[in-house]
Design a protein around this motif. Structure first.
Motif, PDB file in Angstrom:
ATOM      1  N   ARG A   1       0.835  -1.209   0.000  1.00 21.33           N
ATOM      2  CA  ARG A   1       0.000   0.000   0.000  1.00 21.33           C
ATOM      3  C   ARG A   1       0.867   1.254   0.000  1.00 21.33           C
ATOM      4  NH1 ARG A   1      -4.496   2.163   4.147  1.00 21.33           N
ATOM      5  NH2 ARG A   1      -5.561   3.458   2.635  1.00 21.33           N
ATOM      6  N   GLN A   2       1.987   1.221   0.719  1.00 18.79           N
ATOM      7  CA  GLN A   2       2.897   2.366   0.733  1.00 18.79           C
ATOM      8  C   GLN A   2       3.451   2.627  -0.660  1.00 18.79           C
ATOM      9  OE1 GLN A   2       3.488   4.534   3.177  1.00 18.79           O
ATOM     10  NE2 GLN A   2       4.795   5.691   1.799  1.00 18.79           N
ATOM     11  N   GLN A   3       3.750   1.563  -1.408  1.00 17.53           N
ATOM     12  CA  GLN A   3       4.253   1.719  -2.770  1.00 17.53           C
ATOM     13  C   GLN A   3       3.223   2.402  -3.660  1.00 17.53           C
ATOM     14  OE1 GLN A   3       5.443  -1.943  -4.636  1.00 17.53           O
ATOM     15  NE2 GLN A   3       5.809  -0.959  -6.600  1.00 17.53           N
ATOM     16  N   VAL A   4       1.954   2.018  -3.531  1.00 17.02           N
ATOM     17  CA  VAL A   4       0.898   2.623  -4.350  1.00 17.02           C
ATOM     18  C   VAL A   4       0.698   4.087  -3.971  1.00 17.02           C
ATOM     19  CG1 VAL A   4      -1.571   2.536  -4.885  1.00 17.02           C
ATOM     20  CG2 VAL A   4      -0.248   0.434  -4.820  1.00 17.02           C
ATOM     21  N   VAL A   5       0.738   4.385  -2.675  1.00 19.59           N
ATOM     22  CA  VAL A   5       0.599   5.773  -2.226  1.00 19.59           C
ATOM     23  C   VAL A   5       1.760   6.615  -2.752  1.00 19.59           C
ATOM     24  CG1 VAL A   5       0.650   7.272  -0.188  1.00 19.59           C
ATOM     25  CG2 VAL A   5      -0.813   5.249  -0.210  1.00 19.59           C
ATOM     26  N   ALA A   6       2.975   6.078  -2.718  1.00 22.18           N
ATOM     27  CA  ALA A   6       4.144   6.800  -3.230  1.00 22.18           C
ATOM     28  C   ALA A   6       4.014   7.055  -4.732  1.00 22.18           C
ATOM     29  CB  ALA A   6       5.418   6.020  -2.931  1.00 22.18           C
ATOM     30  N   GLU A   7       3.500   6.075  -5.477  1.00 19.47           N
ATOM     31  CA  GLU A   7       3.271   6.266  -6.918  1.00 19.47           C
ATOM     32  C   GLU A   7       2.247   7.366  -7.159  1.00 19.47           C
ATOM     33  OE1 GLU A   7       2.177   2.464  -8.468  1.00 19.47           O
ATOM     34  OE2 GLU A   7       4.183   1.626  -8.174  1.00 19.47           O
TER      35      GLU A   7
ATOM     36  N   SER B   1      -8.659  17.484 -10.847  1.00 19.39           N
ATOM     37  CA  SER B   1      -8.177  18.771 -11.329  1.00 19.39           C
ATOM     38  C   SER B   1      -8.640  18.977 -12.775  1.00 19.39           C
ATOM     39  CB  SER B   1      -6.651  18.821 -11.226  1.00 19.39           C
ATOM     40  OG  SER B   1      -6.088  17.848 -12.071  1.00 19.39           O
ATOM     41  N   PRO B   2      -8.480  20.181 -13.307  1.00 21.11           N
ATOM     42  CA  PRO B   2      -8.914  20.434 -14.687  1.00 21.11           C
ATOM     43  C   PRO B   2      -8.213  19.556 -15.732  1.00 21.11           C
ATOM     44  CG  PRO B   2      -8.559  22.504 -13.544  1.00 21.11           C
ATOM     45  CD  PRO B   2      -8.083  21.406 -12.625  1.00 21.11           C
ATOM     46  N   ASN B   3      -7.016  19.031 -15.424  1.00 23.65           N
ATOM     47  CA  ASN B   3      -6.318  18.180 -16.385  1.00 23.65           C
ATOM     48  C   ASN B   3      -6.686  16.700 -16.229  1.00 23.65           C
ATOM     49  OD1 ASN B   3      -4.902  17.353 -14.130  1.00 23.65           O
ATOM     50  ND2 ASN B   3      -2.909  18.085 -14.845  1.00 23.65           N
ATOM     51  N   GLY B   4      -7.654  16.380 -15.352  1.00 28.92           N
ATOM     52  CA  GLY B   4      -8.119  15.008 -15.198  1.00 28.92           C
ATOM     53  C   GLY B   4      -7.402  14.195 -14.141  1.00 28.92           C
ATOM     54  N   ASN B   5      -6.468  14.797 -13.434  1.00 30.62           N
ATOM     55  CA  ASN B   5      -5.730  14.109 -12.381  1.00 30.62           C
ATOM     56  C   ASN B   5      -6.600  14.038 -11.124  1.00 30.62           C
ATOM     57  OD1 ASN B   5      -3.931  13.669 -10.115  1.00 30.62           O
ATOM     58  ND2 ASN B   5      -2.266  14.015 -11.563  1.00 30.62           N
ATOM     59  N   THR B   6      -6.660  12.865 -10.478  1.00 34.19           N
ATOM     60  CA  THR B   6      -7.496  12.712  -9.285  1.00 34.19           C
ATOM     61  C   THR B   6      -6.692  12.565  -7.994  1.00 34.19           C
ATOM     62  OG1 THR B   6      -7.625  10.308  -9.540  1.00 34.19           O
ATOM     63  CG2 THR B   6      -9.352  11.620 -10.606  1.00 34.19           C
ATOM     64  N   VAL B   7      -5.407  12.885  -8.013  1.00 31.48           N
ATOM     65  CA  VAL B   7      -4.575  12.752  -6.816  1.00 31.48           C
ATOM     66  C   VAL B   7      -4.755  13.973  -5.924  1.00 31.48           C
ATOM     67  CG1 VAL B   7      -2.222  12.564  -5.932  1.00 31.48           C
ATOM     68  CG2 VAL B   7      -2.868  11.351  -8.010  1.00 31.48           C
ATOM     69  N   SER B   8      -5.158  13.736  -4.678  1.00 26.34           N
ATOM     70  CA  SER B   8      -5.231  14.775  -3.659  1.00 26.34           C
ATOM     71  C   SER B   8      -4.084  14.516  -2.688  1.00 26.34           C
ATOM     72  CB  SER B   8      -6.571  14.713  -2.932  1.00 26.34           C
ATOM     73  OG  SER B   8      -6.519  15.476  -1.752  1.00 26.34           O
ATOM     74  N   LEU B   9      -3.147  15.442  -2.597  1.00 22.91           N
ATOM     75  CA  LEU B   9      -1.989  15.234  -1.722  1.00 22.91           C
ATOM     76  C   LEU B   9      -2.390  15.088  -0.261  1.00 22.91           C
ATOM     77  CD1 LEU B   9       0.661  17.579  -3.353  1.00 22.91           C
ATOM     78  CD2 LEU B   9       0.497  15.095  -3.477  1.00 22.91           C
ATOM     79  N   GLU B  10      -3.422  15.827   0.158  1.00 27.23           N
ATOM     80  CA  GLU B  10      -3.889  15.699   1.541  1.00 27.23           C
ATOM     81  C   GLU B  10      -4.420  14.288   1.798  1.00 27.23           C
ATOM     82  OE1 GLU B  10      -4.936  18.089  -0.559  1.00 27.23           O
ATOM     83  OE2 GLU B  10      -4.014  19.891   0.271  1.00 27.23           O
ATOM     84  N   ASP B  11      -5.194  13.763   0.861  1.00 24.17           N
ATOM     85  CA  ASP B  11      -5.739  12.412   0.982  1.00 24.17           C
ATOM     86  C   ASP B  11      -4.618  11.374   0.991  1.00 24.17           C
ATOM     87  OD1 ASP B  11      -7.924  10.437   0.937  1.00 24.17           O
ATOM     88  OD2 ASP B  11      -7.231  10.027  -1.112  1.00 24.17           O
ATOM     89  N   GLN B  12      -3.626  11.556   0.158  1.00 25.10           N
ATOM     90  CA  GLN B  12      -2.516  10.602   0.092  1.00 25.10           C
ATOM     91  C   GLN B  12      -1.685  10.628   1.368  1.00 25.10           C
ATOM     92  OE1 GLN B  12      -2.262   8.286  -2.355  1.00 25.10           O
ATOM     93  NE2 GLN B  12      -4.195   9.218  -2.981  1.00 25.10           N
ATOM     94  N   MET B  13      -1.534  11.797   1.973  1.00 27.54           N
ATOM     95  CA  MET B  13      -0.794  11.880   3.233  1.00 27.54           C
ATOM     96  C   MET B  13      -1.565  11.176   4.356  1.00 27.54           C
ATOM     97  SD  MET B  13       1.964  13.135   2.312  1.00 27.54           S
ATOM     98  CE  MET B  13       2.773  13.302   3.866  1.00 27.54           C
ATOM     99  N   MET B  14      -2.897  11.273   4.332  1.00 24.79           N
ATOM    100  CA  MET B  14      -3.711  10.542   5.319  1.00 24.79           C
ATOM    101  C   MET B  14      -3.559   9.039   5.119  1.00 24.79           C
ATOM    102  SD  MET B  14      -5.213  12.648   7.355  1.00 24.79           S
ATOM    103  CE  MET B  14      -6.544  11.687   8.022  1.00 24.79           C
ATOM    104  N   ARG B  15      -3.550   8.611   3.873  1.00 19.61           N
ATOM    105  CA  ARG B  15      -3.380   7.186   3.577  1.00 19.61           C
ATOM    106  C   ARG B  15      -1.986   6.708   4.013  1.00 19.61           C
ATOM    107  NH1 ARG B  15      -7.560   5.397  -0.014  1.00 19.61           N
ATOM    108  NH2 ARG B  15      -8.733   7.189  -0.762  1.00 19.61           N
ATOM    109  N   ALA B  16      -0.973   7.535   3.822  1.00 22.89           N
ATOM    110  CA  ALA B  16       0.383   7.168   4.248  1.00 22.89           C
ATOM    111  C   ALA B  16       0.447   7.016   5.765  1.00 22.89           C
ATOM    112  CB  ALA B  16       1.385   8.220   3.766  1.00 22.89           C
ATOM    113  N   ALA B  17      -0.276   7.867   6.497  1.00 20.75           N
ATOM    114  CA  ALA B  17      -0.309   7.738   7.959  1.00 20.75           C
ATOM    115  C   ALA B  17      -1.010   6.439   8.368  1.00 20.75           C
ATOM    116  CB  ALA B  17      -1.025   8.935   8.577  1.00 20.75           C
ATOM    117  N   GLU B  18      -2.075   6.056   7.665  1.00 18.07           N
ATOM    118  CA  GLU B  18      -2.762   4.786   7.938  1.00 18.07           C
ATOM    119  C   GLU B  18      -1.832   3.598   7.688  1.00 18.07           C
ATOM    120  OE1 GLU B  18      -6.204   4.666   5.451  1.00 18.07           O
ATOM    121  OE2 GLU B  18      -7.184   6.333   6.478  1.00 18.07           O
TER     122      GLU B  18
END
Length: 131
Positions: free
Chosen positions: A21-27, A87-104
């Motif tokens: 899971r950490q690998q996927v979050v890092a990607e 985002s307007p370019n179609g990217n769905t990565v939220s850095l805040e969400d990913q940081m929460m997932r990394a903490a989990e």
């Protein structure tokens, strides 16, 4: 004496799941600015224990016990979307969400190491060796 300790295999499986899971979050974080990239995540560890061939199998010694196991084929990666994160370019990565997932992920990994450590402490105490 049965040295096949399922609790240690379960703890090892949880640690491996946390690593995946950490690998996927890092990607996801690495692709935070890639146009059209869709954020992904790994299925929960409990979900991976439910299906497939059992990598972990509890001993069923009474009729009331329930058997369960992990999928030996690896982890299932799925697409996830945080609300309002596209985002307007179609990217769905939220850095805040990913940081929460990394903490989990870190909490899961720490729990696996804690279970492993305490299991070894119990084994040492049972054979009369204190640390």
């Amino acid at each position: 004496m049965d040295l096949n300790l399922n609790i240690l295999r379960l703890a090892s499986g949880l640690a491996a799941h946390a690593g995946s899971r950490q690998q996927v979050v890092a990607e996801n974080i690495a692709h935070a600015d890639t146009p059209g990239y869709r954020a992904r995540d790994v299925a929960d560890f409990s979900e991976s224990l439910r299906g497939g061939a059992p990598a972990f199998a509890a001993k069923v010694t009474r009729p009331g016990h329930r058997a369960f196991g992990a999928d030996a084929n690896g982890v299932a990666v799925r697409e996830v979307t945080a609300l309002g994160a596209e985002s307007p370019n179609g990217n769905t990565v939220s850095l805040e969400d990913q940081m929460m997932r990394a903490a989990e992920v870190r909490q899961s990994h720490d729990m696996a190491l804690g279970v492993y450590r305490k299991s070894l402490d119990i084994l040492r105490a049972s054979i009369g060796r204190n640390r």
